[in-house]
Every structure is written in structure tokens, then in C-alpha cells.
Design a protein around this motif. Structure first.
Motif, short mmCIF file in Angstrom:
data_model
loop_
_atom_site.label_atom_id
_atom_site.label_comp_id
_atom_site.label_asym_id
_atom_site.label_seq_id
_atom_site.Cartn_x
_atom_site.Cartn_y
_atom_site.Cartn_z
N VAL A 167 0.87 -1.18 0.00
CA VAL A 167 0.00 0.00 0.00
C VAL A 167 0.91 1.22 0.00
O VAL A 167 1.67 1.44 0.95
N LEU A 168 0.84 2.03 -1.07
CA LEU A 168 1.83 3.08 -1.31
C LEU A 168 1.18 4.44 -1.44
O LEU A 168 0.02 4.56 -1.88
N ASP A 169 1.94 5.48 -1.08
CA ASP A 169 1.51 6.84 -1.36
C ASP A 169 2.07 7.26 -2.71
O ASP A 169 2.59 6.44 -3.47
N ARG A 170 1.98 8.55 -3.04
CA ARG A 170 2.44 9.02 -4.35
C ARG A 170 3.93 8.77 -4.54
O ARG A 170 4.36 8.28 -5.59
N THR A 171 4.72 9.12 -3.53
CA THR A 171 6.16 8.92 -3.65
C THR A 171 6.49 7.44 -3.78
O THR A 171 7.32 7.03 -4.60
N GLY A 172 5.83 6.61 -2.99
CA GLY A 172 6.07 5.18 -3.05
C GLY A 172 5.63 4.57 -4.36
O GLY A 172 6.27 3.65 -4.88
N CYS A 173 4.53 5.08 -4.92
CA CYS A 173 4.05 4.57 -6.21
C CYS A 173 5.09 4.80 -7.29
O CYS A 173 5.44 3.88 -8.03
N GLU A 174 5.60 6.03 -7.39
CA GLU A 174 6.62 6.32 -8.41
C GLU A 174 7.84 5.45 -8.21
O GLU A 174 8.38 4.87 -9.16
N ALA A 175 8.28 5.33 -6.94
CA ALA A 175 9.51 4.58 -6.66
C ALA A 175 9.34 3.10 -6.97
O ALA A 175 10.16 2.50 -7.67
N LEU A 197 17.16 15.47 -5.05
CA LEU A 197 17.57 14.12 -5.44
C LEU A 197 17.41 13.17 -4.27
O LEU A 197 16.96 12.02 -4.44
N MET A 198 17.76 13.60 -3.07
CA MET A 198 17.64 12.73 -1.90
C MET A 198 16.19 12.35 -1.63
O MET A 198 15.90 11.25 -1.16
N LYS A 199 15.26 13.24 -1.96
CA LYS A 199 13.84 12.94 -1.76
C LYS A 199 13.34 11.91 -2.77
O LYS A 199 12.40 11.16 -2.49
N ARG A 200 13.97 11.88 -3.97
CA ARG A 200 13.49 10.98 -5.02
C ARG A 200 14.52 9.90 -5.35
O ARG A 200 14.49 9.31 -6.42
N ARG A 201 15.40 9.62 -4.42
CA ARG A 201 16.51 8.71 -4.69
C ARG A 201 16.05 7.29 -4.98
O ARG A 201 16.78 6.51 -5.59
N ALA A 202 14.86 6.91 -4.53
CA ALA A 202 14.38 5.55 -4.78
C ALA A 202 13.77 5.39 -6.16
O ALA A 202 13.54 4.26 -6.59
N SER A 203 13.50 6.49 -6.85
CA SER A 203 12.89 6.41 -8.18
C SER A 203 13.96 6.15 -9.23
O SER A 203 15.00 6.82 -9.25
N ARG A 204 13.69 5.20 -10.11
CA ARG A 204 14.68 4.84 -11.13
C ARG A 204 14.51 5.73 -12.35
O ARG A 204 14.00 5.30 -13.39
N LEU A 205 14.92 6.98 -12.23
CA LEU A 205 14.89 7.87 -13.37
C LEU A 205 16.24 8.54 -13.53
O LEU A 205 16.95 8.76 -12.54
N PRO A 206 16.66 8.83 -14.76
CA PRO A 206 17.96 9.47 -14.98
C PRO A 206 17.92 10.92 -14.54
O PRO A 206 16.92 11.62 -14.75
N VAL A 207 19.00 11.37 -13.91
CA VAL A 207 19.07 12.73 -13.39
C VAL A 207 20.42 13.35 -13.74
O VAL A 207 21.38 12.66 -14.09
N LEU A 208 20.47 14.66 -13.61
CA LEU A 208 21.71 15.43 -13.76
C LEU A 208 21.79 16.36 -12.56
O LEU A 208 20.93 17.23 -12.39
N VAL A 209 22.78 16.15 -11.71
CA VAL A 209 22.88 16.90 -10.46
C VAL A 209 24.24 17.56 -10.35
O VAL A 209 25.26 16.99 -10.73
N SER A 210 24.25 18.78 -9.82
CA SER A 210 25.48 19.53 -9.59
C SER A 210 25.74 19.59 -8.09
O SER A 210 24.88 20.03 -7.32
N VAL A 211 26.94 19.14 -7.68
CA VAL A 211 27.30 19.10 -6.26
C VAL A 211 28.35 20.16 -5.98
O VAL A 211 29.50 20.02 -6.40
#
Length: 247
Positions: free
Chosen positions: A81-89, A137-151
């Protein structure tokens, strides 16, 4: 005062009526705002469609392209049973496990494309990274999508750090798990899937913090060395200015 008592005829009518049986048991209604995955077999394209409806998005894919994967089904042993974030992830993780990647097309309008990582559209994987901040990114780290992040870096040299870290992000990694990194200004750029990029960001931040602590620990000694060097130079200068005997 009037008092009404049931007559024998009325009682006989009620007695003759059939006794209602217990209502059939119905499944408990799913609370609003929850995405439910029952235990058992699930078809990945069906999950992609269900997730699109639940999240209010548009998920685009080609059935012919998805056939480039060996298996389009997943089996769950337990109910989720998932919420929105869990569904995407979870849906993106299950699809990824079957060789299907979720690519952002227009996140503001909720448009995503799903491609087979072994299909002819796999070249999109290296060009579809969505710009994202390290914190997001840390909030969506479980989602398998490609990202581009600057540290951003405060203490490490970006070029030197990139050269030292690159082997850790590529050696032994598969085509879909490796990261691309580069230096720009005072930052390190990372491109790849969110879970792996998030791990790299944590590593870089830890190294940058360690460099800061090392600099703080060495600062007092450096300050003492500088003071001693200046005192020594001043002493030599004063010695040269002292008059020699007999002058």
C-alpha cells in the motif's frame, strides 16, 4: 392515552416474511490516496498505466519497444500500500528490474516516457537526465529515473576530485548503473540513475566535509609555523643591523 398493540394477524404477516441472510463480505475499501499492489503476478505495462492514472500523469511507451525485454511480468509475495512517492519509486523499480526505464519528458506537465533498456531507444538513457538539486535528489533517490545533479564543493578541488572518484563510479558497473561525472567551476556534475547518483552525492559530500575538518585540524600548526618563520626572519634581520665590536 392511546396505546397500540400488534394484533395476531399483523404478527403472523411478519413471521411469514423471509429472514434476510447476512450480506456477502466485501473487500475493505481502499483509502483515498493509496496505490495498492496485491500479492501475485503483475504485468509491467499494466502497472505503468495504473501508476499514470493514480499520479495524474501521462506515461508514454511503445508496446513493440517493451517487447525487447525478456519478461514483462513481476510477482509480489506481499501486498503493498503506497503513497504518491512510493508509487513512483516502486513501479519504476519493478519496471527497471525487467529492463524498462522511466525517462522524464516534461515533469512540470507530468509526461514521462518508458523505454526498454535493451531496445533501439536505449540511447535516450544518456541524454534524458532531468536537472535536479542534491536535496531534491535525496527525496526521489528511490525512483529509477535518470538525473543530472550539480554538487557544489567548499574544500575539494573539483578537477582533482573528479579524476580520483571516476574509477569508483565506472569500474565494475553495468551500462545502466554507471555514472558520468565531470568538473565545472566549483562543482562536480553527475549524470545517471537517481539511486546511484544519490550514493555518489553522499560520498562527495562526506569527502568534502572530511577535507574541511582536516584543514581545520592543520590550521593551528600552519599558523605556528608561519609565526616562527617570521620571528626567525626578523631575528636574522636584527642581527645584521647590530653594530660589530670596535665600531
Amino acid at each position: 392515552m392511546f396505546c397500540f398493540a400488534p394484533t395476531a394477524a399483523v404478527l403472523a404477516v411478519f413471521a411469514a416474511l423471509p429472514v434476510p441472510s447476512d450480506p456477502p463480505s466485501l473487500p475493505a475499501p481502499t483509502p483515498t490516496g493509496e496505490f495498492v499492489l496485491e500479492a501475485g503476478e503483475h504485468n509491467v505495462p499494466d502497472l505503468i498505466d495504473r501508476a499514470a492514472e493514480f499520479l495524474g500523469r501521462n506515461h508514454i511507451y511503445s508496446a513493440d519497444d517493451l517487447r525487447n525485454t525478456a519478461d514483462l511480468s513481476v510477482r509480489l509475495q506481499s501486498r503493498l500500500v503506497l503513497d504518491r512517492t512510493g508509487c513512483e519509486a516502486v513501479v519504476s523499480e519493478l519496471a527497471f528490474a525487467r529492463g524498462i526505464a522511466m525517462l522524464p519528458i516534461d515533469e512540470e506537465r507530468g509526461i514521462y516516457q518508458w523505454v526498454a533498456m535493451a531496445g533501439p531507444q536505449r540511447t535516450l538513457l544518456s541524454t534524458s537526465g532531468a536537472p535536479i538539486s542534491p536535496d531534491e535528489l535525496m527525496k526521489r533517490r528511490a525512483s529509477r529515473l535518470p538525473v543530472l545533479v550539480s554538487v557544489p564543493l567548499r574544500n575539494l578541488n573539483p578537477t582533482a576530485a573528479t579524476n580520483q572518484l571516476r574509477p569508483f563510479f565506472s569500474v565494475g558497473a553495468g551500462a545502466n548503473t554507471a555514472l558520468t561525472i565531470g568538473a565545472t567551476g566549483n562543482s562536480i556534475l553527475i549524470q545517471g540513475f537517481a539511486p546511484f547518483a544519490a550514493g555518489a552525492v553522499e560520498m562527495i559530500r562526506a569527502l568534502d566535509d572530511a577535507a574541511a575538518k582536516k584543514a581545520e585540524a592543520e590550521a593551528p600548526q600552519s599558523w605556528r609555523d608561519e609565526v616562527e618563520a617570521r620571528l626567525e626572519a626578523l631575528e636574522k634581520r636584527m642581527h645584521r643591523l647590530e653594530p660589530t665590536a670596535g665600531e
